[in-house]
Design an enzyme around this catalytic site. Sequence first.
Site, PDB file in Angstrom:
ATOM      1  N   HIS A 114       0.851  -1.261   0.026  1.00  0.00           N
ATOM      2  CA  HIS A 114      -0.063  -0.269  -0.052  1.00  0.00           C
ATOM      3  C   HIS A 114       0.998   1.110  -0.140  1.00  0.00           C
ATOM      4  CE1 HIS A 114      -3.801  -1.503   2.215  1.00  0.00           C
ATOM      5  NE2 HIS A 114      -3.978  -1.565   0.822  1.00  0.00           N
ATOM      6  N   CYS A 163      -2.531   2.775   8.926  1.00  0.00           N
ATOM      7  CA  CYS A 163      -3.412   1.852   8.556  1.00  0.00           C
ATOM      8  C   CYS A 163      -4.531   1.874   9.519  1.00  0.00           C
ATOM      9  CB  CYS A 163      -3.011   0.475   8.649  1.00  0.00           C
ATOM     10  SG  CYS A 163      -1.454   0.259   7.610  1.00  0.00           S
TER      11      CYS A 163
HETATM   12  N1  ARG Z   1      -4.009  -7.249   6.585  1.00  0.00           N
HETATM   13  C1  ARG Z   1      -4.545  -5.876   5.948  1.00  0.00           C
HETATM   14  C2  ARG Z   1      -4.269  -6.359   4.312  1.00  0.00           C
HETATM   15  O1  ARG Z   1      -3.392  -6.692   3.902  1.00  0.00           O
HETATM   16  C3  ARG Z   1      -3.579  -4.586   6.319  1.00  0.00           C
HETATM   17  C4  ARG Z   1      -3.900  -3.422   5.802  1.00  0.00           C
HETATM   18  C5  ARG Z   1      -2.934  -2.307   6.329  1.00  0.00           C
HETATM   19  N2  ARG Z   1      -3.458  -1.152   6.015  1.00  0.00           N
HETATM   20  C6  ARG Z   1      -2.930  -0.079   5.213  1.00  0.00           C
HETATM   21  N3  ARG Z   1      -3.410   1.092   5.314  1.00  0.00           N
HETATM   22  N4  ARG Z   1      -1.841  -0.489   4.775  1.00  0.00           N
HETATM   23  O2  ARG Z   1      -5.243  -5.577   3.364  1.00  0.00           O
END
Ligand code: ARG
Length: 276
Positions: free
Chosen positions: A169, A269
Amino acid sequence: MSVSRVPSRRRYLVCEPRHFAVRYAINPWMHPDRPVDVDLARGQWAELIGAYRAHGHTVETAEPVAGLPDMVFAANAALVLGGRVLGSLFHAPERRPESTAYETWFKAAGYDVHRPESVCEGEGDLVPAGRWVLAGTGFRTTREAHREAQEFFGVPVISLQLVDPWFYHLDTALFVLDDGAGGGEANIAYWPEAFSPGSREVLARLYPDAVLATRADAHAFGLNAVSDGRHVFLPPGAGELAARLAHHGYVPVPVDLSEFHKAGGGIKCCTQEIRR
Ligand code: ARG
């Protein structure tokens, strides 16, 4: 450094980790066979909320839903800019129901939610940074969603190519230090190696004064940080980045969310910013 950074009060949307767990693997950090200490996770999360409130920020909570272990990662649910809400469409089928759960919160709070047609993971990949929205792609949010975001907000969207699966991300590799809302220049911090060569050049052109993080900072979730323009909430493991930020006049506020790193998430996150 003599610069005095001015904080501004923020409104954050979060989701209590009541049902947090690692049950599936949709990024390289996740190992369903490794246990998560849920009590520790809840304690760490409460520390983060306490730190936001202690610094004058408003925190609101979406109701967690059983069976949605990643719902704690509120940032992925939407991007809110100028009071307009672009909702989400998750890449992983396991996370798709989260969009509707957050829509319920937004509707109750008086917002209409525009649903994206292409995969779009909210502030995970769409980051307002001054005159532009920076947008990550490569693992989750699509370029088609970048176009949808530009059309919906009427703000130029700059597509950036992510190249390292550990930094899937945009908000794991870059965060906004100053959004320029106070009239000054917007600025960011990032780890260049998470981006393609061309995207690195774009970032260097747009933000010549950016604070660069090291590989170790990035792997400690140091770029998954939240700034109010003065205070930077970041993990204690990002020591070099904290020193560099302090040198630029920011005040690092360490908050440890280590249990959430097991799901591939950190401070940012867990935090959706509601920009009215
Ligand atoms: N387990 C989640 C995923 O892989 C973690 C998300 C983390 N969020 C972020 N904004 N990077 O989607």
